[in-house]
Each structure stands twice: as C-alpha cells, then as structure tokens.
Design a protein around this motif. Structure first.
Motif, PDB file in Angstrom:
ATOM      1  N   GLY A 281       0.845  -1.376  -0.039  1.00 56.56           N
ATOM      2  CA  GLY A 281      -0.128  -0.194   0.022  1.00 56.56           C
ATOM      3  C   GLY A 281       1.096   1.373  -0.088  1.00 56.56           C
ATOM      4  O   GLY A 281       1.824   1.440   0.738  1.00 56.56           O
TER       5      GLY A 281
ATOM      6  N   LEU B 165      -3.585   3.844  -1.635  1.00 59.11           N
ATOM      7  CA  LEU B 165      -4.462   4.043  -0.309  1.00 59.11           C
ATOM      8  C   LEU B 165      -3.734   5.465   0.443  1.00 59.11           C
ATOM      9  O   LEU B 165      -2.576   5.720   0.385  1.00 59.11           O
ATOM     10  CB  LEU B 165      -4.327   3.135   0.523  1.00 59.11           C
TER      11      LEU B 165
ATOM     12  N   ASP C 277      -6.336   5.211   5.564  1.00 60.40           N
ATOM     13  CA  ASP C 277      -6.730   3.990   5.146  1.00 60.40           C
ATOM     14  C   ASP C 277      -5.672   2.957   5.031  1.00 60.40           C
ATOM     15  O   ASP C 277      -5.805   1.680   5.185  1.00 60.40           O
ATOM     16  CB  ASP C 277      -7.522   4.139   3.751  1.00 60.40           C
TER      17      ASP C 277
ATOM     18  N   ALA D  45      -5.557  -0.630   6.701  1.00 59.81           N
ATOM     19  CA  ALA D  45      -5.174  -1.847   6.160  1.00 59.81           C
ATOM     20  C   ALA D  45      -4.226  -2.619   6.407  1.00 59.81           C
ATOM     21  O   ALA D  45      -4.084  -3.899   6.510  1.00 59.81           O
ATOM     22  CB  ALA D  45      -5.168  -1.583   4.653  1.00 59.81           C
TER      23      ALA D  45
ATOM     24  N   ASP E 118      -4.779  -6.519   5.616  1.00 63.94           N
ATOM     25  CA  ASP E 118      -5.174  -6.324   4.071  1.00 63.94           C
ATOM     26  C   ASP E 118      -4.179  -5.980   3.066  1.00 63.94           C
ATOM     27  O   ASP E 118      -4.335  -6.307   1.870  1.00 63.94           O
ATOM     28  CB  ASP E 118      -6.406  -5.370   4.057  1.00 63.94           C
TER      29      ASP E 118
END
Length: 324
Positions: free
Chosen positions: A142, A172, A176, A180, A185
C-alpha cells in the motif's frame, strides 16, 4: 495506542530591495501585495519554527514590510498558492514540486532541505515472511499513488532489477493504509513520517527498506513564486537565510520544537519527539547532487505513468540560487 479517530485527525490531508521600486500590478501576482508579504507554512517543519520565533518579521518590518502567514494542510496546496501568487515563499516535498513544474507552475527552487535517512520507509509486520525487497514480488503493498512513497517503492524495486509491476500496488491514503496494514489487508506499507513512526508504535514491525538506503541525496525544498524571486532577489535571500536561522534554532532546541508541533497538530508529545528526531532542519544550497536526485525522481515518475510530461528540473531553479 492511537484510535482510528485520533489517527485520522493527525492527517495533514501528500531581502532588502526597496519596496517603493516594485510595480503594484506585478506584486499582486507574486505574494507581495503592497507592503504585505505572504508566506506559507504547515503545522510542522522550519516555517512553523520561523513563524513562532518571528524570524522574518524581525528582518522585514524595518523595511516597512508586514509579514502575513497562510496555513496549508499539505505541501501541494501551498505550492498551488505560490503558483497563483497568493503566497510568495514556502516549502514542500520533492514530488509535489515535480508535479507542479509539469503543470507549468510558476514556482522556483531556491534552497534545499536534505531528507533524513529514517523519516520514511517500507514496513512489514514483524512475523511477516517478507525479509527483503525481493520478497515483495507478488505481494500487496500500500502507498499513495504519485507520492514520495510511490517513488520509494519503485526505486527500491529498481535496485533489485524489478519493475513495479512485480508487486500488487494498492493506492491508499495514509489513514486508510494504516488500518489496512493493521488488519492484514496489505502485506507491506510504504509511508512517511509522522505516519511511519505512528505505525511502528501501533504494530510490531520491521523496516525492509529505509529511505536513506534507497534514495541518495533526496531533499525537500524551499521555493518562491517565480515573479517574486525575479523582482526581489534580496528578499528571497533574506527568506532563505531566515529559514536557515530557524533550522539552527530547531536543532539546538528539540524539546521546544516538539512542544510547538504537538500543540499545533494534536499529536502526542512523545510521538512528535520521535518524529522530530528523524527529521532534518538543515537548509543547504541546491547542489548538483540534490538536483540530480530530483531529476531521477522526475524521470522515474514519468516512466511510471503518473507524471503527465517529462520535466527538466533545472529549468525551475532560481537563477540567483547558490550552488553547493
């Protein structure tokens, strides 16, 4: 432990020439309007210190010039205000400067603030099987597209002979991405301070790449509206010298700086203290090495397809800027 609400709240949302000689129509588009000079700042860094110490007020008030401060949530917003002439002088990160130059922005590099080795990096959880950049292949990482972390990821992969397509990139924003990462995630997260420090406090992590190990001679920059810099070079030099003065004071008084930033941002004092320990407060000339690093970043962003056109960084350097 910081809550999601608290974390989100910490998001910051990426001279001496004679005034009488200045044409009023010109000054209106350069950040110097009549006898008022508008400077931009964010809730951290050298401009915040300079504002609190009244460094520029002491330099410009004897010339009959009043200093006005405009606060911005991000470096990109500040750059846009410099482009339009609402602000004469401010600072911003390397990537925002490149994007503004690509759009034809009227902003010039006037000095540099060298990046510190440990203010940004690529994180994984402590129990992750990912031990190196090469292990990122096929993994979810990310970062904010078009940010300094995007550049960091691409540069780190390049060093391993890998294309950025070797990883699964997840676009992202900082808040966020934090959650995550917390929730598993994403497998890795590329991020800058203060989020970098906060993430390492929220989780048991390992850093698989520090900024300083990947990006040589990178920097953020002090910048000026190009019209302002052309018309009042002595003013620009006074602003650069004042910024260096504020930086020296910040290095000598870290506890006071941390208190000021904590009060301005709402971040816990211990977090700010750690962030500031990783931060740089030096102001240096625009050396060939720094400009070459900035050009490599611009070329990389264009190759990645996030920059709309290629740029020649040196075309945006102020003619009177010192060279280190």
């Amino acid at each position: 432990m910081l809550t999601r609400r608290q974390f989100t709240q910490f998001t910051f949302a990426a001279g001496a020439a004679s005034l009488a000689a200045a044409p009023s129509a010109w000054s209106a588009a350069t950040g110097l309007k009549g006898s008022t000079l508008t400077l931009g700042y964010q809730k951290t860094g050298i401009p915040l210190v300079a504002r609190q110490l009244k460094v520029f007020e002491k330099r410009f008030e004897p010339l009959g010039i009043r200093i006005e401060w405009a606060e911005f949530a991000s470096g990109l917003n500040l750059l846009q205000a410099m482009d339009t002439g609402d602000v004469a002088f401010g600072n911003a990160g390397n990537v925002g400067c490149i994007f503004l130059q690509a759009s034809g922005g009227r902003v010039a590099y006037v000095a540099a603030q060298p990046s510190t080795p440990r203010s940004e990096g690529i994180l994984v959880k402590e129990d992750s099987p990912i031990r190196s950049i090469a292990d990122l292949q096929g993994r979810r990482i990310g970062y904010a597209k078009g940010s300094s972390s995007h550049n960091l990821v691409a540069a780190a992969l390049e060093r391993q002979g890998l294309d950025i397509k070797a990883v699964t990139s997840i676009d992202l924003g900082a808040a966020d991405a934090a959650f995550a990462f917390d929730g598993g995630d994403i497998d890795a997260w590329a991020i800058w301070d203060p989020y970098f420090t906060i993430a390492r406090r929220r989780n048991r992590t390992r850093v698989i790449a520090w900024q300083g190990d990947v990006l040589e001679d990178s920097a953020s920059f002090l910048l000026a509206n190009t019209g302002f810099a052309k018309a009042w070079p002595a003013h620009v030099k006074a602003l650069v010298e004042g910024s260096a003065e504020a930086g020296r004071w910040a290095r000598a008084n870290p506890a006071e700086v941390a208190k000021s930033v904590a009060a301005a941002t709402g971040m816990p004092l211990d977090v700010v203290t750690e962030v500031n320990a990783n931060a740089g407060f030096d102001v240096v000339p625009l050396s060939n090495a720094i400009l070459a690093s900035q050009q490599r970043t611009a070329d990389r962003l264009f190759k990645l397809g996030v920059l709309p056109k290629s740029v020649a960084v040196r075309e945006a350097v102020w003619d009177d800027a010192d060279r280190g």
